[in-house]
Scaffold this motif. Structure first.
Motif, short mmCIF file in Angstrom:
data_model
loop_
_atom_site.label_atom_id
_atom_site.label_comp_id
_atom_site.label_asym_id
_atom_site.label_seq_id
_atom_site.Cartn_x
_atom_site.Cartn_y
_atom_site.Cartn_z
N LEU A 229 -10.85 -0.04 -17.14
CA LEU A 229 -11.73 0.49 -16.07
C LEU A 229 -10.72 1.10 -14.88
N SER A 230 -11.10 1.86 -14.05
CA SER A 230 -10.32 2.18 -13.11
C SER A 230 -11.31 2.79 -11.98
N ALA A 231 -10.91 2.55 -10.80
CA ALA A 231 -11.70 2.82 -9.51
C ALA A 231 -11.05 3.57 -8.26
N ARG A 232 -11.59 4.29 -7.69
CA ARG A 232 -10.88 4.76 -6.42
C ARG A 232 -11.29 3.85 -5.33
N VAL A 233 -10.50 3.19 -4.85
CA VAL A 233 -10.89 2.27 -3.62
C VAL A 233 -9.93 2.27 -2.34
N GLY A 234 -9.38 3.87 -2.00
CA GLY A 234 -8.90 4.11 -0.77
C GLY A 234 -8.38 5.53 -1.04
N ASP A 235 -7.89 5.99 0.03
CA ASP A 235 -7.64 7.39 0.20
C ASP A 235 -6.38 7.85 -0.92
N GLY A 236 -6.64 8.50 -2.11
CA GLY A 236 -5.63 8.74 -3.04
C GLY A 236 -5.32 7.37 -3.69
N ILE A 237 -6.10 6.35 -3.57
CA ILE A 237 -5.57 5.01 -4.31
C ILE A 237 -6.59 4.93 -5.34
N ASP A 238 -6.03 4.82 -6.83
CA ASP A 238 -6.75 4.41 -8.08
C ASP A 238 -6.20 3.32 -8.32
N VAL A 239 -7.30 2.39 -8.47
CA VAL A 239 -6.74 0.99 -9.18
C VAL A 239 -7.20 0.93 -10.65
N GLU A 240 -6.39 0.66 -11.36
CA GLU A 240 -6.90 0.12 -12.94
C GLU A 240 -7.03 -1.33 -12.94
N PHE A 241 -7.90 -1.69 -13.31
CA PHE A 241 -8.46 -3.29 -13.23
C PHE A 241 -8.98 -3.82 -14.41
N LYS B 100 -4.55 -8.34 -8.86
CA LYS B 100 -5.61 -7.13 -8.67
C LYS B 100 -6.82 -7.66 -7.63
N GLN B 101 -7.09 -8.81 -7.78
CA GLN B 101 -8.21 -9.21 -6.78
C GLN B 101 -7.63 -9.25 -5.33
N ASN B 102 -6.29 -9.62 -5.11
CA ASN B 102 -5.91 -9.55 -3.89
C ASN B 102 -5.69 -8.20 -3.29
N GLN B 103 -5.09 -7.30 -4.05
CA GLN B 103 -5.27 -5.83 -3.83
C GLN B 103 -6.50 -5.13 -3.29
N ILE B 104 -7.32 -5.52 -4.34
CA ILE B 104 -8.85 -5.19 -3.97
C ILE B 104 -9.36 -5.68 -2.67
N GLU B 105 -9.46 -6.73 -2.53
CA GLU B 105 -9.68 -7.40 -1.27
C GLU B 105 -9.11 -6.83 0.05
N THR B 106 -7.80 -6.67 -0.06
CA THR B 106 -7.11 -5.93 1.17
C THR B 106 -7.51 -4.69 1.20
N LEU B 107 -7.69 -3.79 0.17
CA LEU B 107 -8.25 -2.39 0.24
C LEU B 107 -9.77 -2.40 0.80
N GLY B 108 -10.50 -3.44 0.33
CA GLY B 108 -12.01 -3.57 1.01
C GLY B 108 -11.86 -3.71 2.20
N THR B 109 -10.99 -4.76 2.84
CA THR B 109 -10.77 -5.07 4.15
C THR B 109 -10.50 -3.77 4.95
N ARG B 110 -9.23 -3.16 4.43
CA ARG B 110 -8.94 -2.03 5.16
C ARG B 110 -10.13 -0.68 5.30
N ALA B 111 -10.65 -0.52 4.28
CA ALA B 111 -11.91 0.27 4.38
C ALA B 111 -12.83 -0.11 5.56
N GLU B 112 -13.13 -1.28 5.61
CA GLU B 112 -14.34 -1.96 6.29
C GLU B 112 -13.63 -1.81 7.99
N ASP B 113 -12.15 -2.14 8.14
CA ASP B 113 -11.86 -2.06 9.21
C ASP B 113 -11.84 -0.33 9.91
N ARG B 114 -11.53 0.35 9.10
CA ARG B 114 -11.48 1.97 9.32
C ARG B 114 -13.02 2.25 9.71
#
Length: 302
Positions: A166-178, A238-252
Protein backbone atom coordinates in the motif's frame (compact mmCIF):
# COMPACT_ATOMS: atom_id res chain seq x y z
CA UNK A 1 -45.77 76.28 -2.32
CA UNK A 2 -42.37 74.58 -1.93
CA UNK A 3 -39.37 76.80 -2.31
CA UNK A 4 -37.53 76.22 -5.59
CA UNK A 5 -34.14 76.46 -3.86
CA UNK A 6 -34.87 73.41 -1.73
CA UNK A 7 -35.29 71.03 -4.70
CA UNK A 8 -31.53 70.56 -5.44
CA UNK A 9 -30.92 70.08 -1.73
CA UNK A 10 -33.61 67.43 -1.58
CA UNK A 11 -32.10 65.61 -4.55
CA UNK A 12 -28.64 65.73 -2.99
CA UNK A 13 -29.99 64.56 0.34
CA UNK A 14 -31.98 61.79 -1.32
CA UNK A 15 -28.78 60.44 -2.94
CA UNK A 16 -27.02 60.60 0.42
CA UNK A 17 -29.88 58.69 2.04
CA UNK A 18 -29.66 55.96 -0.58
CA UNK A 19 -25.93 55.62 -0.01
CA UNK A 20 -26.49 55.46 3.75
CA UNK A 21 -29.14 52.79 3.26
CA UNK A 22 -26.74 50.74 1.11
CA UNK A 23 -23.97 51.13 3.66
CA UNK A 24 -26.30 50.13 6.49
CA UNK A 25 -27.49 47.09 4.54
CA UNK A 26 -23.86 46.09 3.83
CA UNK A 27 -23.00 46.35 7.54
CA UNK A 28 -26.04 44.25 8.47
CA UNK A 29 -24.97 41.55 5.98
CA UNK A 30 -21.44 41.57 7.38
CA UNK A 31 -22.81 41.24 10.90
CA UNK A 32 -25.04 38.32 9.91
CA UNK A 33 -22.48 36.40 7.84
CA UNK A 34 -19.26 37.43 9.56
CA UNK A 35 -17.74 38.02 6.10
CA UNK A 36 -16.46 41.20 4.49
CA UNK A 37 -18.13 40.39 1.17
CA UNK A 38 -20.69 37.89 -0.11
CA UNK A 39 -18.58 36.95 -3.15
CA UNK A 40 -14.96 37.03 -4.30
CA UNK A 41 -15.59 40.08 -6.48
CA UNK A 42 -16.30 42.02 -3.32
CA UNK A 43 -12.80 41.26 -2.02
CA UNK A 44 -11.17 43.20 -4.84
CA UNK A 45 -7.44 42.57 -5.30
CA UNK A 46 -7.40 40.17 -2.33
CA UNK A 47 -9.59 37.69 -4.21
CA UNK A 48 -6.66 36.10 -6.08
CA UNK A 49 -4.69 35.67 -2.86
CA UNK A 50 -7.70 34.10 -1.15
CA UNK A 51 -8.40 31.66 -4.00
CA UNK A 52 -4.77 30.56 -3.98
CA UNK A 53 -4.82 30.08 -0.21
CA UNK A 54 -8.05 28.08 -0.42
CA UNK A 55 -6.53 25.76 -3.03
CA UNK A 56 -3.53 25.14 -0.78
CA UNK A 57 -5.84 24.66 2.21
CA UNK A 58 -7.82 21.97 0.37
CA UNK A 59 -4.57 20.19 -0.48
CA UNK A 60 -3.34 20.24 3.14
CA UNK A 61 -6.71 19.04 4.41
CA UNK A 62 -6.55 16.16 1.92
CA UNK A 63 -3.05 15.23 3.14
CA UNK A 64 -4.28 15.41 6.73
CA UNK A 65 -7.22 13.12 5.92
CA UNK A 66 -4.99 10.60 4.14
CA UNK A 67 -2.52 10.61 7.03
CA UNK A 68 -5.38 9.90 9.44
CA UNK A 69 -6.60 6.92 7.37
CA UNK A 70 -3.08 5.55 6.96
CA UNK A 71 -2.50 5.96 10.69
CA UNK A 72 -5.60 3.89 11.40
CA UNK A 73 -4.39 1.12 9.07
CA UNK A 74 -0.97 1.12 10.72
CA UNK A 75 -2.62 0.85 14.12
CA UNK A 76 -4.49 -2.23 12.88
CA UNK A 77 -1.24 -3.77 11.63
CA UNK A 78 0.38 -3.08 14.99
CA UNK A 79 -2.54 -4.52 16.94
CA UNK A 80 -2.47 -7.85 15.07
CA UNK A 81 1.32 -8.12 15.10
CA UNK A 82 1.44 -7.40 18.83
CA UNK A 83 -1.19 -10.07 19.41
CA UNK A 84 0.94 -12.61 17.52
CA UNK A 85 3.98 -11.63 19.58
CA UNK A 86 2.11 -11.97 22.86
CA UNK A 87 0.57 -15.31 21.90
CA UNK A 88 3.93 -16.63 20.72
CA UNK A 89 5.71 -15.51 23.88
CA UNK A 90 3.07 -17.20 26.03
CA UNK A 91 3.39 -20.45 24.07
CA UNK A 92 7.19 -20.27 24.21
CA UNK A 93 7.03 -20.05 28.00
CA UNK A 94 4.79 -23.10 28.14
CA UNK A 95 7.09 -25.04 25.82
CA UNK A 96 10.09 -24.21 28.01
CA UNK A 97 8.17 -25.25 31.09
CA UNK A 98 7.25 -28.56 29.46
CA UNK A 99 10.89 -29.16 28.48
CA UNK A 100 12.06 -28.34 31.99
CA UNK A 101 9.45 -30.40 33.84
CA UNK A 102 8.93 -33.08 31.20
CA UNK A 103 5.23 -32.56 31.78
CA UNK A 104 2.76 -31.26 29.21
CA UNK A 105 -0.74 -30.92 30.68
CA UNK A 106 -2.81 -28.59 28.49
CA UNK A 107 0.12 -27.99 26.15
CA UNK A 108 -1.60 -29.35 23.04
CA UNK A 109 -4.55 -26.99 23.59
CA UNK A 110 -2.12 -24.09 24.05
CA UNK A 111 -0.36 -24.95 20.76
CA UNK A 112 -3.69 -25.10 18.92
CA UNK A 113 -4.79 -21.78 20.44
CA UNK A 114 -1.51 -20.08 19.49
CA UNK A 115 -1.84 -21.29 15.91
CA UNK A 116 -5.41 -20.00 15.77
CA UNK A 117 -4.23 -16.59 17.04
CA UNK A 118 -1.54 -16.53 14.35
CA UNK A 119 -4.00 -17.55 11.62
CA UNK A 120 -6.63 -15.03 12.70
CA UNK A 121 -4.08 -12.22 12.80
CA UNK A 122 -2.65 -13.00 9.36
CA UNK A 123 -6.13 -13.35 7.85
CA UNK A 124 -7.50 -10.22 9.52
CA UNK A 125 -9.43 -7.82 7.30
CA UNK A 126 -10.14 -4.11 7.06
CA UNK A 127 -13.30 -3.01 5.32
CA UNK A 128 -13.91 -6.57 4.16
CA UNK A 129 -10.48 -6.91 2.49
CA UNK A 130 -7.58 -9.01 3.86
CA UNK A 131 -5.16 -6.71 5.64
CA UNK A 132 -1.96 -8.72 5.05
CA UNK A 133 -2.72 -10.04 1.53
CA UNK A 134 -1.18 -7.30 -0.61
CA UNK A 135 -3.19 -7.10 -3.86
CA UNK A 136 -4.54 -10.66 -3.50
CA UNK A 137 -7.87 -9.64 -2.05
CA UNK A 138 -9.83 -12.70 -3.21
CA UNK A 139 -8.16 -15.15 -0.82
CA UNK A 140 -6.78 -15.21 2.70
CA UNK A 141 -2.99 -14.74 2.89
CA UNK A 142 -2.30 -17.68 5.25
CA UNK A 143 -2.97 -20.99 3.50
CA UNK A 144 -3.16 -23.57 6.36
CA UNK A 145 -6.51 -23.39 8.14
CA UNK A 146 -5.69 -25.67 11.07
CA UNK A 147 -2.47 -26.77 12.77
CA UNK A 148 -2.54 -30.19 11.05
CA UNK A 149 -2.38 -28.45 7.65
CA UNK A 150 1.23 -27.46 8.40
CA UNK A 151 2.42 -31.10 8.42
CA UNK A 152 4.87 -31.50 5.53
CA UNK A 153 4.13 -27.95 4.36
CA UNK A 154 6.92 -26.02 2.68
CA UNK A 155 7.01 -22.63 4.45
CA UNK A 156 7.38 -20.96 1.05
CA UNK A 157 3.92 -22.29 0.15
CA UNK A 158 2.24 -21.23 3.37
CA UNK A 159 1.41 -17.70 2.23
CA UNK A 160 -0.89 -16.70 -0.65
CA UNK A 161 -0.15 -12.96 -0.53
CA UNK A 162 1.81 -11.10 -3.18
CA UNK A 163 4.42 -8.40 -2.61
CA UNK A 164 2.23 -5.41 -3.50
CA UNK A 165 2.50 -2.67 -0.90
CA UNK A 166 0.00 0.00 0.00
CA UNK A 167 1.15 3.53 -0.71
CA UNK A 168 -0.32 6.96 -0.03
CA UNK A 169 0.53 10.60 -0.68
CA UNK A 170 0.65 12.33 2.67
CA UNK A 171 2.58 15.48 1.80
CA UNK A 172 3.62 17.72 -1.07
CA UNK A 173 5.42 15.25 -3.34
CA UNK A 174 5.75 12.74 -0.49
CA UNK A 175 4.50 9.19 -1.13
CA UNK A 176 4.82 6.75 1.76
CA UNK A 177 4.80 2.99 1.21
CA UNK A 178 3.38 1.38 4.32
CA UNK A 179 1.84 -1.98 3.45
CA UNK A 180 2.73 -5.19 5.32
CA UNK A 181 2.07 -8.68 3.93
CA UNK A 182 1.83 -11.94 5.82
CA UNK A 183 5.02 -13.40 4.40
CA UNK A 184 6.98 -10.44 5.82
CA UNK A 185 6.83 -12.23 9.16
CA UNK A 186 9.04 -14.92 7.67
CA UNK A 187 8.83 -18.71 7.35
CA UNK A 188 9.91 -19.50 10.90
CA UNK A 189 6.40 -19.35 12.35
CA UNK A 190 5.32 -22.05 9.91
CA UNK A 191 8.45 -24.10 10.65
CA UNK A 192 7.76 -23.92 14.38
CA UNK A 193 4.11 -24.87 14.08
CA UNK A 194 4.99 -27.63 11.59
CA UNK A 195 7.52 -29.04 14.05
CA UNK A 196 4.85 -29.15 16.75
CA UNK A 197 2.20 -30.58 14.43
CA UNK A 198 4.51 -33.33 13.18
CA UNK A 199 5.35 -34.27 16.77
CA UNK A 200 1.79 -35.54 17.14
CA UNK A 201 -0.71 -34.83 19.92
CA UNK A 202 1.20 -34.04 23.10
CA UNK A 203 -0.19 -35.66 26.23
CA UNK A 204 0.50 -35.03 29.87
CA UNK A 205 3.90 -36.75 29.58
CA UNK A 206 5.61 -35.97 26.24
CA UNK A 207 7.65 -38.71 24.61
CA UNK A 208 11.38 -38.37 24.07
CA UNK A 209 10.86 -37.47 20.40
CA UNK A 210 8.27 -34.88 21.39
CA UNK A 211 10.66 -33.35 23.92
CA UNK A 212 13.19 -32.88 21.12
CA UNK A 213 10.48 -31.33 18.94
CA UNK A 214 9.49 -28.93 21.72
CA UNK A 215 13.08 -27.72 22.10
CA UNK A 216 13.40 -27.31 18.34
CA UNK A 217 10.14 -25.36 18.20
CA UNK A 218 11.40 -22.96 20.88
CA UNK A 219 14.45 -22.16 18.74
CA UNK A 220 12.27 -21.69 15.64
CA UNK A 221 9.89 -19.42 17.54
CA UNK A 222 12.88 -17.36 18.71
CA UNK A 223 13.90 -16.90 15.07
CA UNK A 224 10.28 -16.05 14.18
CA UNK A 225 10.12 -13.41 16.91
CA UNK A 226 13.27 -11.79 15.50
CA UNK A 227 11.52 -11.51 12.11
CA UNK A 228 8.34 -10.20 13.71
CA UNK A 229 10.13 -7.55 15.77
CA UNK A 230 12.02 -6.38 12.72
CA UNK A 231 8.71 -5.86 10.92
CA UNK A 232 7.24 -4.20 14.00
CA UNK A 233 10.20 -1.86 14.29
CA UNK A 234 9.77 -0.70 10.69
CA UNK A 235 6.06 -0.32 11.36
CA UNK A 236 6.79 1.94 14.32
CA UNK A 237 9.03 4.10 12.14
CA UNK A 238 6.22 4.44 9.59
CA UNK A 239 3.76 5.36 12.34
CA UNK A 240 6.05 8.15 13.52
CA UNK A 241 6.54 9.39 9.96
CA UNK A 242 2.80 9.43 9.24
CA UNK A 243 2.06 11.18 12.53
CA UNK A 244 4.68 13.84 11.77
CA UNK A 245 3.36 14.43 8.26
CA UNK A 246 -0.23 14.56 9.52
CA UNK A 247 0.70 17.12 12.18
CA UNK A 248 2.60 19.16 9.59
CA UNK A 249 -0.45 19.20 7.29
CA UNK A 250 -2.69 20.21 10.20
CA UNK A 251 -0.37 23.07 11.18
CA UNK A 252 -0.24 24.32 7.60
CA UNK A 253 -4.03 24.11 7.31
CA UNK A 254 -4.43 26.20 10.47
CA UNK A 255 -2.00 28.81 9.10
CA UNK A 256 -3.84 28.99 5.78
CA UNK A 257 -7.18 29.30 7.54
CA UNK A 258 -5.76 32.29 9.43
CA UNK A 259 -4.56 33.85 6.16
CA UNK A 260 -7.97 33.36 4.57
CA UNK A 261 -9.74 34.64 7.67
CA UNK A 262 -7.77 37.89 7.66
CA UNK A 263 -8.94 38.58 4.11
CA UNK A 264 -12.50 37.23 4.23
CA UNK A 265 -13.69 37.61 7.81
CA UNK A 266 -15.19 40.89 8.94
CA UNK A 267 -14.05 42.66 12.10
CA UNK A 268 -17.32 42.28 13.97
CA UNK A 269 -16.35 44.93 16.52
CA UNK A 270 -15.76 47.48 13.78
CA UNK A 271 -18.89 46.30 11.96
CA UNK A 272 -20.97 47.00 15.07
CA UNK A 273 -19.48 50.51 15.31
CA UNK A 274 -20.10 51.16 11.60
CA UNK A 275 -23.64 49.87 11.94
CA UNK A 276 -24.43 52.27 14.78
CA UNK A 277 -22.84 55.22 12.97
CA UNK A 278 -24.63 54.51 9.70
CA UNK A 279 -27.93 54.07 11.51
CA UNK A 280 -27.47 57.46 13.23
CA UNK A 281 -26.45 59.09 9.96
CA UNK A 282 -29.49 57.66 8.18
CA UNK A 283 -31.85 58.79 10.94
CA UNK A 284 -30.36 62.30 10.79
CA UNK A 285 -30.73 62.35 7.00
CA UNK A 286 -34.40 61.38 7.32
CA UNK A 287 -34.92 64.24 9.82
CA UNK A 288 -33.23 66.86 7.62
CA UNK A 289 -35.11 65.61 4.54
CA UNK A 290 -38.40 65.93 6.42
CA UNK A 291 -37.53 69.48 7.45
CA UNK A 292 -36.61 70.50 3.90
CA UNK A 293 -39.81 68.95 2.57
CA UNK A 294 -41.80 71.04 5.02
CA UNK A 295 -40.39 74.38 3.82
CA UNK A 296 -42.79 76.64 1.86
CA UNK A 297 -43.15 80.29 0.81
CA UNK A 298 -45.93 80.64 3.35
CA UNK A 299 -43.62 79.54 6.16
CA UNK A 300 -41.00 82.01 4.92
CA UNK A 301 -43.48 84.90 4.84
CA UNK A 302 -44.64 84.09 8.32
Amino acid sequence: MTRVATIPLQRTLSGAIQRSQQGLAASQIQLNTGKKAHDYAGLGTDAVRTLSARAMLAQQQAHQSVASRVGTTLDLYASHINQVEKSTMDLREQLLTAVGTKQGPGLQEAIEAAFNDFRNAMNASEGGLPLFAGAQTNSTPLVPGVLADTIGLNPANAYANDQSRLSARVGDGIDVEFGIVASDLGPNFIRAFRTLAEAGPIGEVPTGAQMIALSQAVTEFDDALVDLRSVNGELGRKQNQIETLGTRAEDRAILLEEVIGKVENADLGQVAIDLAQRKSTLEASYSVFAQLSGLSLANFLN
